[in-house]
Motif scaffolding. Structure first.
Motif, mmCIF file in Angstrom:
data_model
loop_
_atom_site.group_PDB
_atom_site.id
_atom_site.type_symbol
_atom_site.label_atom_id
_atom_site.label_comp_id
_atom_site.label_asym_id
_atom_site.label_seq_id
_atom_site.Cartn_x
_atom_site.Cartn_y
_atom_site.Cartn_z
ATOM 1 N N VAL A 1 -2.491 -4.304 97.988
ATOM 2 C CA VAL A 1 -2.970 -5.677 98.204
ATOM 3 C C VAL A 1 -2.169 -6.651 97.353
ATOM 4 O O VAL A 1 -1.714 -7.704 97.833
ATOM 5 C CB VAL A 1 -4.470 -5.779 97.888
ATOM 6 C CG1 VAL A 1 -4.913 -7.245 97.866
ATOM 7 C CG2 VAL A 1 -5.287 -5.005 98.920
ATOM 8 N N ASN A 2 -1.969 -6.318 96.076
ATOM 9 C CA ASN A 2 -1.246 -7.209 95.169
ATOM 10 C C ASN A 2 0.222 -7.362 95.572
ATOM 11 O O ASN A 2 0.787 -8.458 95.502
ATOM 12 C CB ASN A 2 -1.327 -6.683 93.733
ATOM 13 C CG ASN A 2 -2.713 -6.794 93.151
ATOM 14 O OD1 ASN A 2 -3.554 -7.552 93.645
ATOM 15 N ND2 ASN A 2 -2.989 -6.034 92.106
ATOM 16 N N ILE B 1 5.254 -15.546 97.274
ATOM 17 C CA ILE B 1 6.314 -15.933 96.324
ATOM 18 C C ILE B 1 7.696 -15.473 96.778
ATOM 19 O O ILE B 1 8.628 -16.266 96.893
ATOM 20 C CB ILE B 1 6.027 -15.368 94.912
ATOM 21 C CG1 ILE B 1 4.650 -15.837 94.402
ATOM 22 C CG2 ILE B 1 7.123 -15.779 93.933
ATOM 23 C CD1 ILE B 1 4.232 -15.199 93.083
ATOM 24 N N VAL B 2 7.828 -14.185 97.054
ATOM 25 C CA VAL B 2 9.156 -13.590 97.252
ATOM 26 C C VAL B 2 9.793 -14.026 98.573
ATOM 27 O O VAL B 2 10.941 -14.489 98.595
ATOM 28 C CB VAL B 2 9.074 -12.054 97.157
ATOM 29 C CG1 VAL B 2 10.431 -11.422 97.467
ATOM 30 C CG2 VAL B 2 8.596 -11.644 95.767
ATOM 31 N N LEU B 3 9.067 -13.858 99.674
ATOM 32 C CA LEU B 3 9.636 -14.211 100.970
ATOM 33 C C LEU B 3 9.964 -15.706 101.062
ATOM 34 O O LEU B 3 11.074 -16.059 101.509
ATOM 35 C CB LEU B 3 8.701 -13.799 102.102
ATOM 36 C CG LEU B 3 9.215 -14.065 103.520
ATOM 37 C CD1 LEU B 3 10.551 -13.366 103.768
ATOM 38 C CD2 LEU B 3 8.174 -13.637 104.560
ATOM 39 N N LEU C 1 8.823 -6.477 103.790
ATOM 40 C CA LEU C 1 7.723 -6.066 102.905
ATOM 41 C C LEU C 1 7.854 -4.597 102.543
ATOM 42 O O LEU C 1 7.614 -4.208 101.394
ATOM 43 C CB LEU C 1 6.376 -6.325 103.572
ATOM 44 C CG LEU C 1 5.136 -5.822 102.808
ATOM 45 C CD1 LEU C 1 5.047 -6.448 101.417
ATOM 46 C CD2 LEU C 1 3.863 -6.104 103.605
ATOM 47 N N GLU C 2 8.262 -3.764 103.498
ATOM 48 C CA GLU C 2 8.393 -2.341 103.213
ATOM 49 C C GLU C 2 9.472 -2.091 102.163
ATOM 50 O O GLU C 2 9.287 -1.301 101.236
ATOM 51 C CB GLU C 2 8.720 -1.568 104.494
ATOM 52 C CG GLU C 2 8.868 -0.057 104.294
ATOM 53 C CD GLU C 2 7.637 0.587 103.683
ATOM 54 O OE1 GLU C 2 7.806 1.601 102.976
ATOM 55 O OE2 GLU C 2 6.507 0.089 103.895
ATOM 56 N N LEU C 3 10.611 -2.763 102.284
ATOM 57 C CA LEU C 3 11.653 -2.625 101.270
ATOM 58 C C LEU C 3 11.154 -3.131 99.919
ATOM 59 O O LEU C 3 11.432 -2.523 98.886
ATOM 60 C CB LEU C 3 12.900 -3.401 101.694
ATOM 61 C CG LEU C 3 14.024 -3.480 100.659
ATOM 62 C CD1 LEU C 3 14.493 -2.087 100.261
ATOM 63 C CD2 LEU C 3 15.191 -4.299 101.205
ATOM 64 N N ARG D 1 8.092 -3.080 98.821
ATOM 65 C CA ARG D 1 7.205 -2.047 98.273
ATOM 66 C C ARG D 1 8.022 -0.929 97.636
ATOM 67 O O ARG D 1 7.672 -0.410 96.568
ATOM 68 C CB ARG D 1 6.316 -1.469 99.376
ATOM 69 C CG ARG D 1 5.038 -2.241 99.618
ATOM 70 C CD ARG D 1 4.031 -1.404 100.373
ATOM 71 N NE ARG D 1 4.457 -1.135 101.732
ATOM 72 C CZ ARG D 1 4.006 -1.783 102.799
ATOM 73 N NH1 ARG D 1 3.117 -2.741 102.662
ATOM 74 N NH2 ARG D 1 4.442 -1.455 104.000
ATOM 75 N N GLN D 2 9.110 -0.539 98.309
ATOM 76 C CA GLN D 2 9.939 0.539 97.765
ATOM 77 C C GLN D 2 10.568 0.137 96.437
ATOM 78 O O GLN D 2 10.645 0.944 95.497
ATOM 79 C CB GLN D 2 11.009 0.917 98.787
ATOM 80 C CG GLN D 2 10.445 1.575 100.037
ATOM 81 C CD GLN D 2 11.454 1.666 101.160
ATOM 82 O OE1 GLN D 2 12.575 1.165 101.049
ATOM 83 N NE2 GLN D 2 11.070 2.303 102.255
ATOM 84 N N LEU D 3 11.009 -1.108 96.337
ATOM 85 C CA LEU D 3 11.604 -1.561 95.077
ATOM 86 C C LEU D 3 10.557 -1.707 93.982
ATOM 87 O O LEU D 3 10.844 -1.470 92.809
ATOM 88 C CB LEU D 3 12.340 -2.882 95.284
ATOM 89 C CG LEU D 3 13.746 -2.761 95.882
ATOM 90 C CD1 LEU D 3 14.366 -4.130 96.074
ATOM 91 C CD2 LEU D 3 14.635 -1.888 95.008
ATOM 92 N N VAL D 4 9.339 -2.105 94.342
ATOM 93 C CA VAL D 4 8.264 -2.131 93.353
ATOM 94 C C VAL D 4 8.049 -0.723 92.791
ATOM 95 O O VAL D 4 7.924 -0.534 91.577
ATOM 96 C CB VAL D 4 6.954 -2.666 93.963
ATOM 97 C CG1 VAL D 4 5.773 -2.383 93.040
ATOM 98 C CG2 VAL D 4 7.053 -4.167 94.212
ATOM 99 N N ALA D 5 8.022 0.270 93.678
ATOM 100 C CA ALA D 5 7.855 1.652 93.225
ATOM 101 C C ALA D 5 9.012 2.076 92.339
ATOM 102 O O ALA D 5 8.823 2.785 91.340
ATOM 103 C CB ALA D 5 7.741 2.583 94.431
#
Length: 483
Positions: free
Chosen positions: A192-193, A201-203, A220-222, A224-228
């Motif tokens: 969610v966050n 913010i990012v987009l 968004l999927e990319l 999420r991967q970079l957040v991980a």
């Protein structure tokens, strides 16, 4: 020497960055380095690359060019490591020896990336709950830049589409394998966050600077991967001892340091100075043995949540089990006989909330040898178990009753000596906690004791089993102590 950052026990949400790297899984280079020491551009979004030897030699050549000094006693390798790329001792190493030194100019952060000026000018607009947005934007820009000087460093990163964090597991699998561990709830809050941060913010930032961010990275999927990846690979410089009230330092990427894998019994630690970050041996390391850093004192549920792996039982001496604070309240409510007693118990709970000893989303944390939240749990047991008249007096004094008594200590060895009412409530709370898991301890023990059956489990099943089993062993130890 700077101590490794330690994570607070949380109930979810975007966590703070790690002080070390993730365990490497199914790693494939993002892009093969070019010949010699030249930098290699990343083409749009690469999906794999050349041989491991070329990736390592390209990275080592890049290290020499940026002043990152590796001791001749260490080697970057896949061979002899617990998983993926790691670092192995070529020769015996003694405590205090510097394994490598990274100049601050070689760190990848919002201050060293090619859009540092823009990120600094827009700093106010990039503030977020996580504090990670500037670094993530820096990574998005560098990864898609044809001439990024960081390309040989990126070549040793994992293939982003194959990260093993539970946030990438199908929801059904995550809930089934990790039920009761606290991980599914933490992941749901993360997702969610992350989505909120990306869309708000990012987009908009990338769209406003479309000349700097190609359409291939507006995903968004990319993100999420970079957040991980930041969750797994980034470092967070510890605050000075007198700066505890300040906000935590922002995360940054530390080449070479993020190659090291983790175990609780680590043998190296990262030290910070004005000009360099140095990895220093903390134990003797024999020739051919792997060099391990530490992420801090991490329970297995935190390791799988943030890094995608768990340490096999009983190796993780930092493992813990949580008893949700509301579970103790529910266990106490079970023992009430009428409405008047229920109302009084709710009054006691509200008082504990005002004392900030409990909260609706908090947890009491139990380790192998100590209760890490001893003050909170001891106060909760005392208030919920004390006679009604004693509670009235205690409440009037705003919780400033008698001093903590040694016989009420919640050290593991002292738990059998606690008052009978305390032990009964603690035991009932443990039993309620064990009911939240999908399987019992014997089922887990049978899986672990049968090597043939265990070997047939998937990677995720094995890691989730280690998380569940470690927690249940701690909880069953509490059952024995409160019998």
């Amino acid at each position: 020497m700077a101590a490794p950052a330690k994570r607070a026990r949380t109930s979810g949400g975007l966590p703070l960055p790690a002080p070390c790297s993730v365990l490497r899984l199914a790693r494939a280079p993002l892009s093969p380095p070019g010949p010699g020491c030249g930098f290699t551009p990343l083409a749009a979004w690469p999906s794999g690359g050349d041989s491991d030897g070329d990736a390592v030699s390209g990275f080592l050549c890049w290290c020499a060019g940026v002043g990152l000094e590796l001791s001749p006693k260490v080697a970057v390798s896949r061979q002899g490591t617990v998983a993926g790329y790691g670092m192995v001792a070529r020769e015996s190493v003694q405590p205090g020896e510097v394994l490598f030194a990274v100049p601050r100019s070689a760190l990848l952060s919002p201050h060293t990336c090619s859009i540092s000026g823009l990120l600094e000018r827009e700093r106010g607009a990039l503030q977020s709950l996580s504090g990670w947005v500037p670094l993530l934007l820096a990574l998005l820009h560098e990864l898609q830049s044809p001439a990024s000087p960081w390309s040989p460093y990126f070549a040793l990163w994992p293939e982003l589409g194959r990260l093993e964090h539970p946030m990438f597991w199908p929801e059904e699998e995550r809930r089934r394998l990790l039920k009761g561990t606290g991980v599914p709830e933490a992941v749901e809050k993360d997702l969610v966050n992350i989505s909120s941060e990306y869309h708000s913010i990012v987009l908009p930032f990338m769209e406003a600077h479309s000349d700097l961010f190609s359409p291939t990275v507006r995903s968004l999927e990319l993100y999420r991967q970079l957040v991980a990846l930041v969750m797994s690979y980034s470092f967070q410089e510890p605050l000075e001892e007198d700066d505890d009230e300040k906000e935590p330092n922002s995360p940054l990427m530390v080449p070479a340091a993020d190659l090291l894998n983790h175990i609780a019994n680590y043998n190296a630690n990262l030290e910070y100075s004005a000009d360099y970050l140095r990895m220093v041996a903390t134990q003797p390391i024999r020739k051919g043995h792997e060099i391990f850093n530490t992420y801090g004192q991490m329970a297995n549920w935190q390791l799988i949540h943030m890094y995608g792996f768990a340490e096999p039982y009983p190796d993780n001496t930092d493992d813990t089990a949580d008893i949700q604070m509301v579970t103790v309240r529910d266990a106490a409510l079970q023992g009430t006989k009428d409405e008047a007693e229920k109302l009084l118990l709710c009054e006691r709970w509200d008082f504990l909330c005002k004392l900030e000893m409990v909260g609706e989303e908090g947890a009491f944390v139990i380790g192998h040898e100590e209760v890490l939240t001893e003050e909170e749990l001891a106060t909760t047991l005392k208030v919920l178990c004390m006679p009604a008249e004693e509670f009235r007096n205690y409440k009037e004094q705003a919780g400033q009753g008698e001093e903590a008594r040694e016989e009420d200590s919640l050290t593991i060895t002292n738990i059998p000596k606690l008052q009978a009412s305390w032990k009964r409530l603690l035991r009932d709370s443990v039993l309620l906690t064990l009911q939240t898991y999908a399987t019992d301890l014997k089922t887990e023990q049978d899986l672990l004791s049968n090597k043939e059956v265990y070997a047939k489990l998937s990677w995720r099943e094995q890691q989730a089993l280690q998380v569940r089993y470690g927690q249940k062993m701690i909880l069953h130890q509490l059952l024995e102590l409160t019998s």
